[in-house]
Motif scaffolding. Sequence first.
Motif, PDB file in Angstrom:
ATOM      1  N   GLU A   1       4.352 -21.225  36.376  1.00  0.00           N
ATOM      2  CA  GLU A   1       4.529 -22.529  38.056  1.00  0.00           C
ATOM      3  C   GLU A   1       3.255 -22.174  36.991  1.00  0.00           C
ATOM      4  O   GLU A   1       2.666 -23.813  38.234  1.00  0.00           O
ATOM      5  CB  GLU A   1       5.120 -21.940  39.200  1.00  0.00           C
ATOM      6  CG  GLU A   1       4.590 -20.843  39.603  1.00  0.00           C
ATOM      7  CD  GLU A   1       3.714 -21.039  41.152  1.00  0.00           C
ATOM      8  OE1 GLU A   1       3.940 -22.171  41.391  1.00  0.00           O
ATOM      9  OE2 GLU A   1       2.842 -19.937  40.818  1.00  0.00           O
ATOM     10  N   SER A   2       2.127 -22.311  37.658  1.00  0.00           N
ATOM     11  CA  SER A   2       0.687 -22.093  37.948  1.00  0.00           C
ATOM     12  C   SER A   2       0.167 -22.996  36.867  1.00  0.00           C
ATOM     13  O   SER A   2      -0.646 -24.154  37.139  1.00  0.00           O
ATOM     14  CB  SER A   2      -0.498 -20.991  37.612  1.00  0.00           C
ATOM     15  OG  SER A   2      -0.341 -20.125  36.567  1.00  0.00           O
ATOM     16  N   ALA A   3       0.803 -23.457  36.102  1.00  0.00           N
ATOM     17  CA  ALA A   3       0.337 -24.510  34.676  1.00  0.00           C
ATOM     18  C   ALA A   3       0.747 -26.108  35.191  1.00  0.00           C
ATOM     19  O   ALA A   3       0.112 -27.276  34.816  1.00  0.00           O
ATOM     20  CB  ALA A   3       1.564 -24.459  33.489  1.00  0.00           C
ATOM     21  N   PHE A   4       1.987 -26.134  36.195  1.00  0.00           N
ATOM     22  CA  PHE A   4       2.481 -27.566  36.825  1.00  0.00           C
ATOM     23  C   PHE A   4       1.447 -27.686  37.984  1.00  0.00           C
ATOM     24  O   PHE A   4       0.894 -27.230  39.109  1.00  0.00           O
ATOM     25  CB  PHE A   4       4.352 -27.073  37.222  1.00  0.00           C
ATOM     26  CG  PHE A   4       4.735 -26.650  36.210  1.00  0.00           C
ATOM     27  CD1 PHE A   4       5.070 -27.607  34.859  1.00  0.00           C
ATOM     28  CD2 PHE A   4       4.910 -25.351  35.582  1.00  0.00           C
ATOM     29  CE1 PHE A   4       6.186 -27.902  34.668  1.00  0.00           C
ATOM     30  CE2 PHE A   4       6.293 -25.121  34.533  1.00  0.00           C
ATOM     31  CZ  PHE A   4       6.097 -25.578  33.625  1.00  0.00           C
ATOM     32  N   SER A   5       1.510 -28.971  37.889  1.00  0.00           N
ATOM     33  CA  SER A   5       0.611 -29.252  39.477  1.00  0.00           C
ATOM     34  C   SER A   5       1.545 -29.179  40.924  1.00  0.00           C
ATOM     35  O   SER A   5       0.889 -28.781  41.672  1.00  0.00           O
ATOM     36  CB  SER A   5       0.153 -30.332  39.303  1.00  0.00           C
ATOM     37  OG  SER A   5       1.579 -31.584  39.073  1.00  0.00           O
ATOM     38  N   GLU A   6       2.627 -29.311  40.509  1.00  0.00           N
ATOM     39  CA  GLU A   6       3.731 -29.139  41.372  1.00  0.00           C
ATOM     40  C   GLU A   6       4.945 -28.110  41.508  1.00  0.00           C
ATOM     41  O   GLU A   6       5.475 -28.776  39.440  1.00  0.00           O
ATOM     42  CB  GLU A   6       4.172 -30.344  42.132  1.00  0.00           C
ATOM     43  CG  GLU A   6       4.021 -30.586  44.105  1.00  0.00           C
ATOM     44  CD  GLU A   6       4.392 -31.886  44.263  1.00  0.00           C
ATOM     45  OE1 GLU A   6       5.475 -32.683  43.819  1.00  0.00           O
ATOM     46  OE2 GLU A   6       3.448 -32.935  44.168  1.00  0.00           O
ATOM     47  N   PHE A   7       5.236 -27.315  41.764  1.00  0.00           N
ATOM     48  CA  PHE A   7       6.616 -26.595  40.993  1.00  0.00           C
ATOM     49  C   PHE A   7       7.270 -26.380  42.124  1.00  0.00           C
ATOM     50  O   PHE A   7       6.941 -25.503  42.816  1.00  0.00           O
ATOM     51  CB  PHE A   7       6.711 -25.638  40.574  1.00  0.00           C
ATOM     52  CG  PHE A   7       7.185 -24.628  39.519  1.00  0.00           C
ATOM     53  CD1 PHE A   7       7.427 -25.700  37.869  1.00  0.00           C
ATOM     54  CD2 PHE A   7       8.172 -23.630  39.820  1.00  0.00           C
ATOM     55  CE1 PHE A   7       8.715 -24.615  37.113  1.00  0.00           C
ATOM     56  CE2 PHE A   7       9.038 -23.542  39.078  1.00  0.00           C
ATOM     57  CZ  PHE A   7       8.816 -24.111  37.327  1.00  0.00           C
ATOM     58  N   LYS A   8       9.020 -26.750  41.765  1.00  0.00           N
ATOM     59  CA  LYS A   8       9.486 -25.910  42.753  1.00  0.00           C
ATOM     60  C   LYS A   8      11.172 -26.350  42.716  1.00  0.00           C
ATOM     61  O   LYS A   8      11.253 -27.002  41.534  1.00  0.00           O
ATOM     62  CB  LYS A   8      10.131 -27.602  44.218  1.00  0.00           C
ATOM     63  CG  LYS A   8      10.733 -27.020  45.473  1.00  0.00           C
ATOM     64  CD  LYS A   8      10.604 -28.247  46.320  1.00  0.00           C
ATOM     65  CE  LYS A   8      11.875 -28.907  46.242  1.00  0.00           C
ATOM     66  NZ  LYS A   8      12.089 -30.376  46.367  1.00  0.00           N
ATOM     67  N   CYS A   9      11.214 -24.500  42.159  1.00  0.00           N
ATOM     68  CA  CYS A   9      12.890 -24.292  42.391  1.00  0.00           C
ATOM     69  C   CYS A   9      13.602 -23.826  43.123  1.00  0.00           C
ATOM     70  O   CYS A   9      12.958 -22.233  43.936  1.00  0.00           O
ATOM     71  CB  CYS A   9      12.508 -23.934  40.522  1.00  0.00           C
ATOM     72  SG  CYS A   9      13.581 -23.069  40.285  1.00  0.00           S
ATOM     73  N   GLU A  10      14.741 -23.938  43.482  1.00  0.00           N
ATOM     74  CA  GLU A  10      14.994 -23.334  44.586  1.00  0.00           C
ATOM     75  C   GLU A  10      15.681 -22.201  44.049  1.00  0.00           C
ATOM     76  O   GLU A  10      15.844 -21.344  44.899  1.00  0.00           O
ATOM     77  CB  GLU A  10      16.221 -24.578  45.445  1.00  0.00           C
ATOM     78  CG  GLU A  10      15.256 -25.275  46.418  1.00  0.00           C
ATOM     79  CD  GLU A  10      16.284 -26.919  46.392  1.00  0.00           C
ATOM     80  OE1 GLU A  10      17.236 -26.781  46.777  1.00  0.00           O
ATOM     81  OE2 GLU A  10      16.007 -27.946  47.132  1.00  0.00           O
ATOM     82  N   ARG A  11      16.490 -22.625  43.017  1.00  0.00           N
ATOM     83  CA  ARG A  11      16.860 -21.148  43.044  1.00  0.00           C
ATOM     84  C   ARG A  11      17.126 -21.345  41.163  1.00  0.00           C
ATOM     85  O   ARG A  11      17.184 -22.318  40.672  1.00  0.00           O
ATOM     86  CB  ARG A  11      18.787 -21.026  43.184  1.00  0.00           C
ATOM     87  CG  ARG A  11      19.181 -22.137  43.189  1.00  0.00           C
ATOM     88  CD  ARG A  11      21.291 -22.393  43.175  1.00  0.00           C
ATOM     89  NE  ARG A  11      21.853 -23.330  42.542  1.00  0.00           N
ATOM     90  CZ  ARG A  11      21.799 -24.739  43.573  1.00  0.00           C
ATOM     91  NH1 ARG A  11      21.230 -24.252  44.815  1.00  0.00           N
ATOM     92  NH2 ARG A  11      22.127 -25.539  42.509  1.00  0.00           N
ATOM     93  N   PRO A  12      17.022 -20.081  40.536  1.00  0.00           N
ATOM     94  CA  PRO A  12      17.270 -19.951  39.060  1.00  0.00           C
ATOM     95  C   PRO A  12      17.871 -21.176  38.349  1.00  0.00           C
ATOM     96  O   PRO A  12      19.409 -21.024  39.103  1.00  0.00           O
ATOM     97  CB  PRO A  12      17.621 -18.823  38.492  1.00  0.00           C
ATOM     98  CG  PRO A  12      17.161 -17.962  40.091  1.00  0.00           C
ATOM     99  CD  PRO A  12      17.246 -18.417  40.993  1.00  0.00           C
ATOM    100  N   VAL A  13      17.733 -21.652  37.725  1.00  0.00           N
ATOM    101  CA  VAL A  13      18.789 -22.656  36.451  1.00  0.00           C
ATOM    102  C   VAL A  13      17.930 -22.194  34.759  1.00  0.00           C
ATOM    103  O   VAL A  13      16.744 -22.504  35.043  1.00  0.00           O
ATOM    104  CB  VAL A  13      18.356 -24.266  37.673  1.00  0.00           C
ATOM    105  CG1 VAL A  13      17.367 -24.374  36.910  1.00  0.00           C
ATOM    106  CG2 VAL A  13      19.232 -25.055  36.284  1.00  0.00           C
ATOM    107  N   SER A  14      19.217 -23.268  34.391  1.00  0.00           N
ATOM    108  CA  SER A  14      19.155 -22.359  32.609  1.00  0.00           C
ATOM    109  C   SER A  14      19.477 -24.195  32.275  1.00  0.00           C
ATOM    110  O   SER A  14      20.252 -24.812  32.883  1.00  0.00           O
ATOM    111  CB  SER A  14      20.067 -21.401  32.623  1.00  0.00           C
ATOM    112  OG  SER A  14      19.909 -20.448  31.503  1.00  0.00           O
TER     113      SER A  14
END
Length: 258
Positions: free
Chosen positions: A55-68
Amino acid sequence: MAFEAHLSQALLLKKVVDAMKDLCKEVNFDCSETGMQVQAMDSSHVALVSLLLRESAFSEFKCERPVSLGMNVESLSKVLKMCSPSDTLKLRCNGGADTVNFQCEGSDDRIADFDLKLMNIESEHMEIPEQHYKVVAKLPSSEFQRICKDLREFGETMQVKASKEGITFSVQGDVGAGNVLLKPREADKPEDKVTLTVHEPVTVTFALRYLVNFAKAAPLCGSVELGLSPDAPLLAKYDLDNADNGHMQFYLAPKIDE
């Protein structure tokens, strides 16, 4: 938004997809709060691609729950062609949606956006055992790519032989036999160095066409790390620009003499 990620440079994802599109047709991007992961075998189950995009590679990263997010790699590659190298890229997916939205934005206020249909792809997550390789070689990725391409002209199979003296890539074909030897060397730039950590000398043989495909990941990183052990798959590891962003790893089963 169940999942939203911003890359300040679309180029990173573009390079990742280009590196795997000749090996895998369809992949699941497994997203969690720590980032995105891909694990996929090629159709003949000889090679494995493993991607970790933190996620540190992204300027913003939000994932509320695991998703494929299951995607066709060729289609994904076409979507990313709409992005210029310096564009920013936003990925979005609503919970339960059957598409993922890509939005590329350039400095010239040009915004391209595309909804890509998601697929249900059967895949089991493989635990890759921690290998302690007998030889770990680091070399410029452009040099590895060139060696694979050059030797591909002469044969189907490449023998890799590594000792403290250096690493030799050899091929034997109908027209003759060729070798390229790289000796350990120092350089001002870390990516130009050749370093070898040898616990014991190793000689292994691989199908060259896969190595040519792995070597297409050269744009990701200036150097590639090769892990070699007798009777174990080869590892080719590329950091994504730098190790903090994550890495892309390729594994290839050795060719066993029949």
